[in-house]
Motif scaffolding. Structure first.
Motif, PDB file in Angstrom:
ATOM      1  N   GLU A 267      55.266 -54.058-114.760  1.00  0.00           N
ATOM      2  CA  GLU A 267      54.858 -52.799-115.400  1.00  0.00           C
ATOM      3  C   GLU A 267      53.662 -52.269-114.631  1.00  0.00           C
ATOM      4  O   GLU A 267      53.137 -52.948-113.758  1.00  0.00           O
ATOM      5  CB  GLU A 267      54.456 -53.080-116.841  1.00  0.00           C
ATOM      6  CG  GLU A 267      53.311 -54.063-116.926  1.00  0.00           C
ATOM      7  CD  GLU A 267      53.224 -54.723-118.295  1.00  0.00           C
ATOM      8  OE1 GLU A 267      53.584 -54.081-119.276  1.00  0.00           O
ATOM      9  OE2 GLU A 267      52.804 -55.895-118.350  1.00  0.00           O
ATOM     10  N   VAL A 268      53.212 -51.060-114.982  1.00  0.00           N
ATOM     11  CA  VAL A 268      52.122 -50.433-114.245  1.00  0.00           C
ATOM     12  C   VAL A 268      50.924 -50.224-115.167  1.00  0.00           C
ATOM     13  O   VAL A 268      51.084 -49.744-116.286  1.00  0.00           O
ATOM     14  CB  VAL A 268      52.560 -49.090-113.647  1.00  0.00           C
ATOM     15  CG1 VAL A 268      51.370 -48.396-113.009  1.00  0.00           C
ATOM     16  CG2 VAL A 268      53.651 -49.311-112.629  1.00  0.00           C
TER      17      VAL A 268
ATOM     18  N   ILE B 162      53.638 -48.971-119.200  1.00  0.00           N
ATOM     19  CA  ILE B 162      54.500 -48.172-118.321  1.00  0.00           C
ATOM     20  C   ILE B 162      55.419 -49.118-117.572  1.00  0.00           C
ATOM     21  O   ILE B 162      54.962 -49.851-116.683  1.00  0.00           O
ATOM     22  CB  ILE B 162      53.662 -47.373-117.301  1.00  0.00           C
ATOM     23  CG1 ILE B 162      52.566 -46.579-118.026  1.00  0.00           C
ATOM     24  CG2 ILE B 162      54.536 -46.484-116.475  1.00  0.00           C
ATOM     25  CD1 ILE B 162      51.590 -45.911-117.087  1.00  0.00           C
TER      26      ILE B 162
ATOM     27  N   ILE C 208      58.078 -50.896-115.090  1.00  0.00           N
ATOM     28  CA  ILE C 208      58.237 -50.739-113.640  1.00  0.00           C
ATOM     29  C   ILE C 208      59.551 -50.020-113.317  1.00  0.00           C
ATOM     30  O   ILE C 208      59.693 -49.381-112.306  1.00  0.00           O
ATOM     31  CB  ILE C 208      58.188 -52.128-112.949  1.00  0.00           C
ATOM     32  CG1 ILE C 208      57.988 -51.977-111.441  1.00  0.00           C
ATOM     33  CG2 ILE C 208      59.446 -52.905-113.229  1.00  0.00           C
ATOM     34  CD1 ILE C 208      56.552 -51.882-111.058  1.00  0.00           C
TER      35      ILE C 208
ATOM     36  N   GLU D 276      61.977 -47.094-113.618  1.00  0.00           N
ATOM     37  CA  GLU D 276      61.920 -45.686-114.055  1.00  0.00           C
ATOM     38  C   GLU D 276      62.968 -45.412-115.132  1.00  0.00           C
ATOM     39  O   GLU D 276      62.788 -44.563-115.992  1.00  0.00           O
ATOM     40  CB  GLU D 276      62.165 -44.743-112.877  1.00  0.00           C
ATOM     41  CG  GLU D 276      60.976 -44.640-111.948  1.00  0.00           C
ATOM     42  CD  GLU D 276      61.078 -45.613-110.790  1.00  0.00           C
ATOM     43  OE1 GLU D 276      61.818 -46.609-110.924  1.00  0.00           O
ATOM     44  OE2 GLU D 276      60.416 -45.395-109.762  1.00  0.00           O
TER      45      GLU D 276
ATOM     46  N   SER E   4      53.672 -41.620-117.444  1.00  0.00           N
ATOM     47  CA  SER E   4      54.887 -42.156-116.816  1.00  0.00           C
ATOM     48  C   SER E   4      54.572 -42.361-115.350  1.00  0.00           C
ATOM     49  O   SER E   4      53.582 -41.823-114.846  1.00  0.00           O
ATOM     50  CB  SER E   4      56.036 -41.160-116.954  1.00  0.00           C
ATOM     51  OG  SER E   4      55.747 -40.038-116.122  1.00  0.00           O
ATOM     52  N   LEU E   5      55.406 -43.084-114.654  1.00  0.00           N
ATOM     53  CA  LEU E   5      55.135 -43.327-113.240  1.00  0.00           C
ATOM     54  C   LEU E   5      54.896 -42.017-112.500  1.00  0.00           C
ATOM     55  O   LEU E   5      53.888 -41.851-111.838  1.00  0.00           O
ATOM     56  CB  LEU E   5      56.316 -44.085-112.620  1.00  0.00           C
ATOM     57  CG  LEU E   5      56.210 -45.601-112.721  1.00  0.00           C
ATOM     58  CD1 LEU E   5      57.442 -46.266-112.152  1.00  0.00           C
ATOM     59  CD2 LEU E   5      54.963 -46.088-112.007  1.00  0.00           C
ATOM     60  N   GLU E   6      55.797 -41.066-112.683  1.00  0.00           N
ATOM     61  CA  GLU E   6      55.614 -39.793-111.934  1.00  0.00           C
ATOM     62  C   GLU E   6      54.242 -39.209-112.222  1.00  0.00           C
ATOM     63  O   GLU E   6      53.471 -38.876-111.338  1.00  0.00           O
ATOM     64  CB  GLU E   6      56.679 -38.758-112.312  1.00  0.00           C
ATOM     65  CG  GLU E   6      58.103 -39.204-112.073  1.00  0.00           C
ATOM     66  CD  GLU E   6      58.576 -40.127-113.186  1.00  0.00           C
ATOM     67  OE1 GLU E   6      58.098 -39.979-114.323  1.00  0.00           O
ATOM     68  OE2 GLU E   6      59.393 -41.032-112.900  1.00  0.00           O
TER      69      GLU E   6
ATOM     70  N   MET F 291      51.334 -41.282-110.612  1.00  0.00           N
ATOM     71  CA  MET F 291      51.334 -41.569-109.178  1.00  0.00           C
ATOM     72  C   MET F 291      50.307 -40.741-108.401  1.00  0.00           C
ATOM     73  O   MET F 291      49.535 -41.287-107.626  1.00  0.00           O
ATOM     74  CB  MET F 291      52.727 -41.330-108.602  1.00  0.00           C
ATOM     75  CG  MET F 291      53.545 -42.610-108.576  1.00  0.00           C
ATOM     76  SD  MET F 291      52.458 -43.973-108.165  1.00  0.00           S
ATOM     77  CE  MET F 291      53.072 -45.166-109.291  1.00  0.00           C
TER      78      MET F 291
END
Ligand SMILES: Nc1ncnc2c1ncn2[C@@H]1O[C@H](COP(=O)(O)OP(=O)(O)OP(=O)(O)O)[C@@H](O)[C@H]1O
Ligand SMILES: Nc1ncnc2c1ncn2[C@@H]1O[C@H](COP(=O)(O)OP(=O)(O)OP(=O)(O)O)[C@@H](O)[C@H]1O
Ligand SMILES: [Fe+3]
Ligand SMILES: [Mg+2]
Ligand SMILES: [Mg+2]
Lengths: 324, 569, 373, 373
Positions: free
Chosen positions: A119-120, A279, A281, A283, A292-294, A297
């Motif tokens: 996860e992030v 979040i 990993i 998508e 969210s990742l987007e 980033m």
């Protein structure tokens, strides 16, 4: 062997798995239950403890390891240490064997698979919505030096907390050491306390003891979900990194460990994480967090993990000799 | 005296003595030794394992070959550690003195008066013990923090800012004083119990008013007990990191926190091991000091010509003591009150009171942690029994046979940080021949070793008051020294024992540092649940849990008192 | 000092009942009574350690009920010596003086005194105190043990310390609970003399408990005999011995031959008594009633060999020696006369062997030595 | 029981020095000596509570050094009674029996006994034990206090409990340290009798410490006199009294008139002595040397009024009454003769008043009552 608390030593994916993790016990237990559902007959034994406790325990048990896998530690740094200590070992999950080491600037797995991200985590500011107006919010780390936050800011003590050390290291990379230290000189004047426990600042913010503090995204959102008047800001350039899982070296039931890792990266596993405001990993799994990742980033600060690992102790020692 | 005659002389008792020594050897010394080795190697070494398993033996040898003293050299170069040590000493000494002075009147009230409401006061004054120091610190923040309700009131009364800055040395001292005082209170109660009323009568008869009599006779005779209580508080404060971790201002560093950070933050075992060694050394110094002070002061007051001591009934005195006691108890109880509020709070922002109220948290814990409650009780009882037995004999050996080493031995755990002890135990017992890691047994033993010193402190105080003739008489009537201790010394020790029992039981129930490391999931006690919530910042649930623990302990105590009409208070 | 209608009840059983005592100013008053009769309790009431269940206590004309012990100014020697185990002999004895100093002094010196009281090394006593203490230690012959702790003393030594500690404060009233019980005869005698002298010199009213009536006799101006918490008789020693009020006292004060008897006939110089089965005695004392108690002290008889024609006169009782025991200066014989057994003391003549068991003897008793109660 | 060359040193000062005692099987042996002479210490060594600094201790032919106290089987009455304050009188006395039971019984009943030892409510004693205890409580007249705690007893009662507790176990060797010091005369006499009877019945070898030599005389088969840790004399009572080995014993055993004197001339039936300034005495005893000690027991003199022509013969000493004290059966006069002061005991004659101070009197001493040491 003097009676060990009912550990059936029958191994395999369907055997007993002892699962070390510092993450929210309720969440890890849920993971355990999910896994048991998917693999009838298996028993997941969740061992909870602070990151440091877990690592120390792994070290202590080195001569005769008791854990099978270890998930989570507020980012990758503890795992890097663990590599040196030779308490974790490499495993390449089938499903993701084609992962690159880095994905858009974030290191998502160890070069030789000693850990893989699940996860992030985003390092940022948690703030008290009753005391801080949206328009005052700091955009970047530098904004924290604004007099507005004098005596109203808290961050954990890098001497004890991985979260805080990460903060320090990242600033060093961004500004270079001299400026970096200057920055923290100033920042320390802003702070009204520097507790050892990583979650204390968030707590302080929620209680209003502080108005803004350093924290990981999910802490803030979990609190928010609990009804606290807190929210989270993602600064312009900030450390974003994965929270890994890895296989314990010479664990009693490696097969089980591997199976559980697979599960963590599987859709079901990821969903559980997502439901706990992490979040994921992957998508393809929808998370409860507004982030969210987007969306995060762009804020990612390029991290030279190797540099971080190499200078980890040095920076921290310098910190202590400077600020204590 | 030759070993042979020595054996003939003390027989069973001696056997016992050696088995106790063995117990400490296996479960304390060897682990600590391994810690010490770690301070040289920086890596865990498994001593027992090395004995049976050649592989482990190999690795141990390698590690040892890599041993070096550089850690210690750094220690001297790092002025920081020295400051930390000084700070810690200041803190602990301050706390110890304050607590002692504060407790004397209460202890006297419990031991020697018919103070109204004594029973309740007694039960309540164990409450502070039950709260994990994290919670205690949190409670103080709820009260005295910038947004704490006390300060709200303070501002309402026209004060500005805060009553006092809580994230400061003073803050830490206050928390420790008001949450550690029971550690001293109970042993001191026992000490006062032991005094002989006839002596006070003599003093008054010789013209000394009650006040002077108290100072001259009652107090002076209690000195040994009081000193060892003081030492107890000192070491506890010296090795407590719960409070500073939450409340330490950024510039104040304490040695125990340093040790904690070394291991928590750096996984720097040698570093923290070294600091542990230093702490043990310091503690050793203080023990030596204490023994030196009370040397030859072990006058028996429980004589063979017994005189019944009547409780004080002087109205004024009672009223005074009662008020005083209530005031002292008020602080921790208000803290508990705050915790209670937070346990029923939906959330608690910067206002004086929570934003809303709910029983959700209680529901949560009842749903999730009933088994923990049972576990706690079982484990605590186990540790209790073990402690009572060992402590009784140890204090006997220490006082009668003057075996100071046993005293020090059994008291070392006081200053070994829980996390260090835990790690030591894990790494020592996680392989054959003694593969105990992850068993309830090892957990109980660990609890015992870590908490028994409290009992020993208080039993020794009483032990000193028992005249030698008591056991001589029993021996003379044909009882072996062992039986004499069991049938005569034991019962006479009761006040001390029950004093210690409270401390042990309660502290085991709240024990965290060891639990986190060693509790097998199947045996997870309440304290673990509390700590998990704390660590994840779920303070409301943690509060609910603590309130629950407090309730349980208070009830248990009242029940115990009902059952055994024990003479503690 | 006086005690009126003193009653003390320990959990329901009455220990003292309506006790009345009048001790005159400066008098040396002894309490005598069997073990457990309430002597100590009486003292504790007077000293103020026990609240009387009923009755009043007066010292120097002031009523004392409710007045705290430390204001009664009466020194006490405890039966269980109650020495302070944490103080040296010296400091134990100095205690009362030091305490007084403490209350008298100004703050500065107050602390000095206190310090000393707390620990010998923390201060030293004023010369005059030191002098007084050493003097009274000399009186009890303990000068060279001044620095010992009580735990290192022998029983008798402890008792003497307790004694010195009580007398040094020169109290208005001195209460002594068997202060000499653990001392050997010689020491006891010198202590008696000392106590007596001090008491005379300072005119201290003294209440003295002893289990040894020779002691009471030799020291006291007056003696009260208690039994089971009741007062039996108060009188001067000689009267108590020779004219006991009742059998109990007679028996308790000195060993005695005591028999129930009846008056046979009354004559001008006295009356004839019978002790049953042919034992007749003539007494020169008036007999109170018909059924009486007859008391003959062992030393008031002479022992004649055989049927003792040797000496005429007096009452004659024929009997046989049952056994003879040796009591230092005297020899005590148990003589069987009829069914009765009489104790007879005769001075021990050197070289003369004890009469062997069974020897026939005659007892000679002058009529005036036959006491009728 | 015997003790050879016993030496005990407490922090450097010798308390006992080369003490040799031989106590025969079943003998009743008394230790006599001034306070602090080492009696208790001796006992504690024998009982095994003090390690002798030197010397050996033998009981029943076995050497005892290093044998733990509980295996010496010798009951002891402590001078400080050492009662168990947490046990009732009954349990105190029952203790030794219970302990024995404990060791004898099988495991099941072991625990029962132990439970009872720990707390009366946790179990009850076997009938026979109960019987024995009540019997011995009856012996010391405490039957109705069986359920009291020692703290609720009077001094004498406590002492009796201690006594009962020691004798009930019927030990091989009985050590009694002033077991009767707090009892009144009558009780003391009955206790003496009791002790004697038990001792005779069971043939228990007994070592008996007392400060009261009358007691020692009347009870003991033999008596040892100690002084400052040294043995002065061991002998049977009469011999001790009439033929003391040295002035100390003479003086200690019974009150005495003791003067340094010199031999003037020796004649066939004895010799003339002088006590200085014109005081001459004739003794019928052989004088050991030139400078001697002269002992005259108070009761061995007769007191004649004026210059006492009334009776002829014997040594005559003219003097004046200094004071007279009343000692129950006897009257004691202090008579000044020249510079010397003599104690004289004469039987009290009823109705006869004490001679007033200053009365001129003559003392009559038979030559055979003038003892030369
Ligand atoms: N623990 C001790 N340390 C030093 N001296 C001691 C100790 N115990 C006793 N003594 C001394 O040893 C001597 C003998 O003591 P002991 O008790 O034997 O006397 P005692 O003959 O029993 O006298 P008493 O008849 O008064 O009891 C005393 O002078 C006493 O002061
Ligand atoms: N605290 C108490 N509770 C109950 N009874 C008591 C208490 N103290 C004393 N007694 C009883 O009161 C009675 C008198 O006690 P006291 O001590 O006055 O006797 P005493 O005359 O001093 O006897 P002795 O000469 O043996 O000392 C005794 O029978 C004793 O058992
Ligand atoms: Fe802890
Ligand atoms: Mg008494
Ligand atoms: Mg003695």
């Amino acid at each position: 062997v003097v009676g060990c608390s009912g550990e059936t030593s029958q191994g395999g994916a369907a055997g007993a798995i002892s699962f070390y993790s510092p993450e929210t016990p309720d969440m890890t237990k849920e993971l355990g239950r999910e896994y048991e559902k998917n693999n009838p007959g298996s028993r997941v034994d969740v061992q909870y403890g602070g990151t440091n406790v877990i690592v120390n325990r792994l070290i202590a048990e080195k001569d005769n390891p008791m854990g099978d896998l270890w998930y989570g530690g507020g980012g990758i740094l503890p795992f890097e240490t663990a590599k040196e200590r030779a308490i974790i070992t490499s495993y390449i999950p089938e499903e993701i064997k084609d992962w690159p080491v880095e994905r858009n600037g974030i290191k998502i797995r160890d070069e030789n698979w000693e850990w893989v991200g699940t996860e992030v985590f985003v390092l940022g500011f948690i703030y008290n919505t009753e005391k801080v107006k949206k328009d005052e919010l700091p955009r970047s780390w530098d904004d924290l030096l604004d007099p507005r936050w004098k005596g109203k800011f808290q961050m954990p003590n890098p001497a004890a907390s991985g979260t805080a050390t990460l903060t320090v290291l990242s600033r060093m990379m961004e500004l270079g050491e001299e400026e970096g230290w200057e920055f923290f000189e100033k920042l320390m004047d802003q702070a009204n306390a520097m507790p050892d426990s990583g979650s204390a600042p968030s707590q302080a913010v929620a209680k209003g003891e502080a108005e803004i503090g350093v924290a990981f995204d999910f802490m803030a959102y979990e609190m928010q979900a609990r009804g606290e008047n807190v929210d989270f800001v993602v600064p312009e350039k900030t450390p974003i990194l994965v929270n890994p899982v890895s296989l314990v070296k010479d664990g009693p039931n490696p097969e089980g460990g591997k199976a559980f890792i697979d599960f963590l990266l599987s859709e079901e596993g990821q969903r559980v994480l997502a439901d706990w405001y992490h979040i994921p990993i992957r998508e393809d799994v929808e998370s409860k967090t507004p982030l969210s990742l987007e969306s995060v980033m762009p804020h990612a600060l390029p991290l030279d993990i190797d540099w971080a690992v190499d200078n980890y102790d040095r920076i921290r020692n310098e910190w202590r000799s400077k600020f204590e | 005296m030759s070993r042979f005659r020595f054996w003939r002389r003390w027989g069973g008792l001696d056997l016992l003595r050696w088995s106790i020594v063995l117990f400490f050897l296996v479960f304390l010394i060897v682990p600590l030794l391994s810690i010490f080795l770690v301070s040289l190697t920086g890596e865990p070494v498994n001593l027992f394992g090395s004995l049976v398993n050649p592989a482990i033996f190999q690795s141990t040898v390698e590690k040892l070959s890599g041993a070096s003293l550089e850690g210690y050299r750094d220690l001297w170069e790092e002025s920081r550690y020295f400051h930390a040590l000084v700070n810690s000493l200041k803190l602990s000494t301050g706390v110890a003195c304050w607590v002692t002075l504060m407790c004397i009147p209460m202890a006297y009230a419990f031991a020697r008066t018919d103070m109204p409401g004594k029973k309740w006061f007694a039960a309540l004054s164990t409450v502070p013990l039950v709260m994990p120091t994290f919670i205690a610190a949190y409670a103080f923040t709820l009260m005295f923090g910038q947004t704490g309700w006390v300060n709200h009131i303070w501002r309402a009364l026209g004060g500005d800012g805060v009553l006092f800055e809580i994230k400061s040395m003073l803050g830490i001292i206050l928390v420790q004083v008001f949450f550690f005082f029971p550690y001293a209170l109970w042993p001191m109660v026992a000490a006062f119990k032991a005094a002989d009323g006839a002596l006070e009568e003599a003093s008054r008869n010789l013209g000394a008013k009650s006040g002077l009599t108290f100072v001259m006779v009652t107090l002076s005779l209690a000195v040994p007990g009081i000193l060892s209580a003081m030492l107890l508080v000192f070491t506890i404060s010296f090795s407590d990191f719960g409070t500073p971790i939450i409340m330490a201002p950024k510039e104040l560093n304490l040695i125990v926190v340093e040790a904690y950070r070394e291991i928590a933050g750096f996984f720097n075992w040698s570093g923290s091991a070294i600091l542990t060694v230093v702490m043990v050394a310091v503690a050793a110094l203080f023990f030596w000091l204490q023994r030196w002070v009370i040397k030859g002061r072990e006058y028996g007051t429980i004589s063979g010509k017994p005189v019944v001591t009547r409780p004080v009934r002087h109205k004024g005195a009672l009223a005074g003591l009662m008020i005083y006691t209530s005031v002292v108890l008020a602080v921790p109880l208000l803290a508990v009150g705050s915790i209670f509020l937070s346990s029923v709070a939906t959330t608690w922002g910067h206002h004086a009171l929570p934003n809303g109220y709910t029983l959700r948290h209680y529901a949560t814990i009842f749903h999730s942690s009933t088994s923990n409650i049972v576990n706690s009780l079982v484990l605590a009882s186990g540790a209790l029994v073990l402690s009572v037995i060992i402590a009784t004999f140890i204090s006997y050996f220490v006082i009668r046979r003057g075996s100071a080493k046993l005293d020090f031995l059994s008291s070392m755990p006081l200053v070994v940080p829980g996390i260090a002890l835990g790690i030591a135990l894990i790494q020592t017992f996680n392989t054959a021949p003694l593969h105990l890691t992850g068993t309830a047994l090892l957990l109980i033993i660990a609890y015992t070793i870590r908490r028994m010193p409290y009992m020993i402190r208080s039993t020794m105080g009483t032990m000193m008051a028992i005249r030698k003739e008591m056991e001589e008489a029993s021996v003379n009537l044909g009882a072996s020294p062992l039986l004499a201790v069991v049938t005569v010394v034991g019962p006479l020790l009761l006040p001390g024992i029950s004093a210690g029992a409270i401390l042990v039981f309660v502290t085991v129930i709240k024990e965290t540092s060891i639990t986190i490391l060693m509790a097998p999931t199947s045996w997870a006690p309440m304290s673990l649940a509390v700590f998990q919530n704390l660590l994840r910042g779920e303070f409301y649930t943690a509060s609910a849990m603590s309130i629950l623990i407090i309730a349980i302990v208070v009830v248990l105590q009242l029940v115990a008192r009902r059952l055994t009409k024990e003479q503690l208070y | 000092m006086s005690v009126r209608k003193l009653t003390k009840i320990f959990d329901k059983d009455p220990i003292l009942q309506d006790l009345d005592l009048e001790v005159k100013e400066g008098e040396f008053f002894a309490l005598l009574g069997p073990s457990g009769c309430g002597k100590t309790t009486t003292m504790r009431c007077v000293a103020g350690f026990e609240e009387p269940t009923e009755g009043t206590i007066w010292i120097g004309g002031r009523q004392m009920n409710g007045i705290p012990a430390h204001r009664r100014d009466c020194g006490m020697v405890f039966q269980s010596y109650a020495l302070f185990p944490h103080m040296t002999v010296f400091d134990n004895v100095a205690y009362s003086l030091q305490v007084r100093q403490f209350y008298r002094q100004g703050w500065v010196r107050k602390w000095r005194v206190l310090a000393r009281l707390l620990h010998p090394r923390l201060g030293n006593v004023s010369p005059e105190v030191e002098q007084k203490v050493m003097d009274s230690l000399a009186l009890v012959e303990l000068t060279d043990l001044a620095d010992r702790l009580p735990g290192q003393l022998s029983g008798g030594q402890q008792q003497r310390v307790a004694l010195a500690r009580a007398v040094i404060m020169e109290p208005k009233l001195l209460l002594m609970d068997e202060p000499l019980s653990n001392l050997d005869k010689r020491l006891r005698q010198s202590m008696r003399r000392m106590i007596r002298d001090i008491q005379r010199k300072l005119k201290i009213t003294t209440l003295f408990v002893t289990h040894d009536q020779e002691e009471a006799m030799s020291m006291a101006d007056r003696i009260a005999v208690l039994s089971e918490g009741r007062l039996m008789q108060v009188d001067i020693p000689t009267a108590l011995y020779s004219r006991p009020a009742n059998p109990f006292v007679a028996d308790f004060v000195g060993s005695s031959n005591l028999f129930p008897g009846e008056v046979l006939s009354r004559e001008e110089h006295g009356s004839w008594l019978t002790l049953g089965n042919g034992l007749h005695l003539f007494t020169s004392h008036p007999a109170p009633g018909e059924a009486v108690d007859v008391l003959i002290r062992p030393e008031s008889m002479t022992l004649l060999p055989g049927d003792g024609e040797a000496e005429p006169g007096g009452n004659r009782l024929k009997g046989r020696v049952e056994r003879g025991t040796y009591l230092g200066p005297n020899v005590r014989y148990d003589i069987r006369v009829g069914e009765k057994r009489l104790l007879v003391d005769i001075p021990y003549k050197r070289g003369q062997p004890l009469l062997s068991e069974g020897t026939a003897v005659t007892l000679l008793v002058e009529p005036d030595r036959v006491v009728v109660l």
